[in-house]
Design an enzyme around this catalytic site. Sequence first.
Site, mmCIF file in Angstrom:
data_model
loop_
_atom_site.group_PDB
_atom_site.id
_atom_site.type_symbol
_atom_site.label_atom_id
_atom_site.label_comp_id
_atom_site.label_asym_id
_atom_site.label_seq_id
_atom_site.Cartn_x
_atom_site.Cartn_y
_atom_site.Cartn_z
ATOM 1 N N CYS A 109 0.864 -1.177 0.000
ATOM 2 C CA CYS A 109 0.000 0.000 0.000
ATOM 3 C C CYS A 109 0.903 1.230 0.000
ATOM 4 O O CYS A 109 1.649 1.453 0.959
ATOM 5 C CB CYS A 109 -0.903 -0.009 1.228
ATOM 6 S SG CYS A 109 -1.897 1.485 1.427
ATOM 7 N N CYS A 160 -5.272 6.056 -3.620
ATOM 8 C CA CYS A 160 -4.543 4.786 -3.631
ATOM 9 C C CYS A 160 -3.149 5.069 -4.171
ATOM 10 O O CYS A 160 -3.001 5.476 -5.330
ATOM 11 C CB CYS A 160 -5.261 3.755 -4.495
ATOM 12 S SG CYS A 160 -4.363 2.174 -4.621
#
Length: 267
Positions: free
Chosen positions: A81, A206
């Site tokens: 991530c 994101c």
Amino acid sequence: MKISFFKFQGTGNDFVMIDNRQNNFPKENTSLIEKLCDRRFGIGADGLILLENDETDSNLAKPTDFSMIYYNSDGNQSSMCGNGGRCIVAFAKMLSIIDNETTFLATDGLHHASMLENGIVSLQMKNVAEIKIENDYVFLNTGSPHHVMLVNDLENYDVKKNGASIRYSELYGKEGSNVNFVKQLSENHFALRTYERGVEDETLSCGTGATAVAIAMHAIGKTNAHHIYLDVEGGKLEVSFVKDGNNYTNVFLKGPATFVFEGEIAW
């Protein structure tokens, strides 16, 4: 059970951060992780991140400062991530584990990062060599798998419906993929909205998705720039890279990593 936690966000992508260097957190309890991330009955977050000691770095010339263990809000451990990676750097700085430079271990390997001015973190991402280019989409892995496609009327696009349709399609099977919908704003400036697997909804940002969009747009000739500006729903990010033959190297994701609050929750 009482759990001390810190809340961080990177352009609206938010995380429950836990200092687990003493290995007290029950990592196998996926239902607990899911409940902590629940926005109605828990703390609320897109994911949970554990900061741990790296026990695998003894043979490295420069030992790592920590390791990053990332869980999606569904309670399952997941792939890299990017926004979470920037947030854990800010978290490590808050805990006085690092100063302004760090090397840490994540699921996709080693990452180098720098704390810049005004809470900005620059995070080196993995190199990208394999890019699948189709007529209407691009697929690549920037630490997590990403489907990237240009769409008309991005502002009114149904990201959750169309993202889920692609994520669960036969194209990606049980593993699925994150899905990014993109609009070009100028030669080196793009807007994107992302459907994230594991969250199973649109998120405000994101990091691996922004990285994937920047590289994908360069790969299909939408830009010749090696420094790309990206508007996500929760703010602004920057991605830079070097094109070396068919490889994209020295990939950096830059943007804010912000402390929100800390607390203790009884469970």
